[in-house]
Motif scaffolding. Structure first.
Motif, PDB file in Angstrom:
ATOM      1  N   LEU A 232       0.849   2.031  -0.259  1.00  0.00           N
ATOM      2  CA  LEU A 232       2.673   2.389  -0.039  1.00  0.00           C
ATOM      3  C   LEU A 232       2.958   1.047   0.355  1.00  0.00           C
ATOM      4  CD1 LEU A 232       0.942   4.731   2.592  1.00  0.00           C
ATOM      5  CD2 LEU A 232       1.231   5.006   0.427  1.00  0.00           C
ATOM      6  N   ASP A 233       4.192   1.558   0.592  1.00  0.00           N
ATOM      7  CA  ASP A 233       4.944   0.513   0.653  1.00  0.00           C
ATOM      8  C   ASP A 233       5.510   0.598   2.455  1.00  0.00           C
ATOM      9  OD1 ASP A 233       6.816   3.193   0.934  1.00  0.00           O
ATOM     10  OD2 ASP A 233       8.120   2.372  -0.023  1.00  0.00           O
ATOM     11  N   VAL A 234       4.885  -0.199   3.223  1.00  0.00           N
ATOM     12  CA  VAL A 234       4.107   0.178   4.281  1.00  0.00           C
ATOM     13  C   VAL A 234       3.584  -1.030   4.839  1.00  0.00           C
ATOM     14  CG1 VAL A 234       2.529   2.267   4.306  1.00  0.00           C
ATOM     15  CG2 VAL A 234       4.379   1.547   6.098  1.00  0.00           C
ATOM     16  N   TYR A 235       3.921  -1.354   5.755  1.00  0.00           N
ATOM     17  CA  TYR A 235       3.464  -2.549   6.427  1.00  0.00           C
ATOM     18  C   TYR A 235       2.868  -2.591   8.079  1.00  0.00           C
ATOM     19  CZ  TYR A 235       4.716  -5.177   2.356  1.00  0.00           C
ATOM     20  OH  TYR A 235       4.997  -6.201   1.547  1.00  0.00           O
ATOM     21  N   GLY A 236       2.237  -2.979   8.025  1.00  0.00           N
ATOM     22  CA  GLY A 236       1.199  -2.691   9.673  1.00  0.00           C
ATOM     23  C   GLY A 236       1.582  -4.001  10.165  1.00  0.00           C
ATOM     24  N   SER A 237       1.999  -4.298  11.412  1.00  0.00           N
ATOM     25  CA  SER A 237       2.654  -5.293  12.194  1.00  0.00           C
ATOM     26  C   SER A 237       1.093  -6.175  13.037  1.00  0.00           C
ATOM     27  CB  SER A 237       3.466  -4.953  13.117  1.00  0.00           C
ATOM     28  OG  SER A 237       3.651  -6.076  14.487  1.00  0.00           O
ATOM     29  N   CYS A 238       1.489  -7.617  12.798  1.00  0.00           N
ATOM     30  CA  CYS A 238      -0.028  -8.194  13.239  1.00  0.00           C
ATOM     31  C   CYS A 238       0.425  -8.542  14.447  1.00  0.00           C
ATOM     32  CB  CYS A 238      -0.792  -8.448  12.475  1.00  0.00           C
ATOM     33  SG  CYS A 238      -2.128  -8.165  11.424  1.00  0.00           S
TER      34      CYS A 238
ATOM     35  N   ALA B  41       6.184   7.670   3.778  1.00  0.00           N
ATOM     36  CA  ALA B  41       6.449   5.953   2.657  1.00  0.00           C
ATOM     37  C   ALA B  41       5.475   6.136   1.531  1.00  0.00           C
ATOM     38  CB  ALA B  41       5.338   5.217   3.166  1.00  0.00           C
ATOM     39  N   SER B  42       6.808   5.919   0.401  1.00  0.00           N
ATOM     40  CA  SER B  42       6.178   5.987  -0.738  1.00  0.00           C
ATOM     41  C   SER B  42       5.116   4.940  -2.100  1.00  0.00           C
ATOM     42  CB  SER B  42       7.689   5.307  -1.646  1.00  0.00           C
ATOM     43  OG  SER B  42       8.245   6.128  -1.151  1.00  0.00           O
TER      44      SER B  42
ATOM     45  N   LEU C  66      -9.639   6.621   1.036  1.00  0.00           N
ATOM     46  CA  LEU C  66      -8.731   4.973   1.055  1.00  0.00           C
ATOM     47  C   LEU C  66      -7.180   5.037   0.567  1.00  0.00           C
ATOM     48  CD1 LEU C  66     -11.529   3.977  -0.514  1.00  0.00           C
ATOM     49  CD2 LEU C  66     -11.462   3.403   1.879  1.00  0.00           C
ATOM     50  N   ARG C  67      -6.554   4.180   1.320  1.00  0.00           N
ATOM     51  CA  ARG C  67      -5.200   3.740   1.226  1.00  0.00           C
ATOM     52  C   ARG C  67      -4.739   2.132   1.805  1.00  0.00           C
ATOM     53  NH1 ARG C  67      -1.900   7.824   4.615  1.00  0.00           N
ATOM     54  NH2 ARG C  67      -0.256   7.494   3.322  1.00  0.00           N
ATOM     55  N   VAL C  68      -4.364   1.266   1.021  1.00  0.00           N
ATOM     56  CA  VAL C  68      -3.818   0.019   1.179  1.00  0.00           C
ATOM     57  C   VAL C  68      -2.595   0.389   1.362  1.00  0.00           C
ATOM     58  CG1 VAL C  68      -2.806  -2.225  -0.245  1.00  0.00           C
ATOM     59  CG2 VAL C  68      -4.745  -0.101  -1.220  1.00  0.00           C
ATOM     60  N   TYR C  69      -2.126  -0.869   2.989  1.00  0.00           N
ATOM     61  CA  TYR C  69      -1.325  -1.627   3.726  1.00  0.00           C
ATOM     62  C   TYR C  69      -1.118  -2.326   3.950  1.00  0.00           C
ATOM     63  CZ  TYR C  69      -0.468   3.379   6.625  1.00  0.00           C
ATOM     64  OH  TYR C  69       0.531   4.013   6.574  1.00  0.00           O
TER      65      TYR C  69
END
Length: 222
Positions: free
Chosen positions: A88-94, A105-106, A130-133
């Motif tokens: 996905l075109d999404v980020y999780g903040s660290c 998200a796309s 499952l999915r990818v961030y």
């Protein structure tokens, strides 16, 4: 899998995006006759073809299968001995501040991995969930570095063990280690430069687990 409903959603997206069937067939690498047969219900596309539809239409497998983005059982497409995991075109903040909530998200690609790879790198997971961030920030270093990508299992929606999770809180998306201590959640950064913080039950109203991080994958942000 209800192919009639799936193809109905495909037709709706094509109409919404103003994509002709001829153009869509070229995007999928199939003949217009093959695509017409799928859309009319005369034939059924395979799992890989459904994956190419998700990429071309920029929708998640979940949306294509169910009409909803958040159906955990349909995040990935499971084939014979392999899995197509949506990126996905999404980020999780660290970091200290989260990214905006990205429920819609796309899909920017699908990563194909074997069952053996999943068993070796992910352990016991729900393959269809499952999915990818993407990872943004350095607060989880050295476990996760800025620009990494992680595979998450979206069938895990509660904190029962000490693990790294993608979660929404207060309208933002985070990737952090979480421990449950009694009724309180302790949010931990693996980077010692960042302090841990806690959520008590009264603050959990806006808290939601998206999934448990099961491994990193070799995809870097550009």
């Amino acid at each position: 899998m209800n192919f009639h409903d799936i193809m109905s959603r495909v037709r709706g997206i094509l109409s919404e995006k103003r994509i002709s069937q001829a153009s869509f067939a070229r995007m999928l690498g199939v003949s217009p006759q093959t695509l017409s047969g799928w859309l009319m219900g005369r034939n059924r596309p395979g799992v890989e073809e459904l994956g190419r539809m998700c990429e071309a239409l920029e929708v998640s497998p979940s949306f294509l299968m169910t009409g909803h983005e958040d159906a955990p059982a349909h995040q990935s497409l499971v084939g014979d001995g392999w899995v197509l995991i949506p990126r996905l075109d999404v980020y999780g903040s660290c970091g200290s501040n989260g990214h905006e909530n990205a429920d819609h998200a796309s899909v920017i690609g699908l990563i194909k991995v074997s069952d053996q790879w999943i068993s070796k790198n992910c352990g016991s997971v729900t393959k269809s969930a499952l999915r990818v961030y993407g990872v943004d920030g350095d607060s989880m270093s050295p476990t996760l570095e800025d620009g990494d990508s992680v595979i998450i299992d979206t069938s895990v929606t509660s904190v029962r063990t000490d693990s790294v999770f993608v979660f929404f809180w207060d309208g933002s998306t985070f990737i952090k280690r979480i421990q449950r201590i009694g009724r309180t959640l302790k949010i931990i950064s693996d980077n010692p430069l960042y302090e841990a913080w806690s959520l008590d039950p009264s603050e959990e109203t806006g808290f939601r687990v998206v999934g448990r991080v099961v491994t990193k994958c070799l995809v870097r942000k550009t």
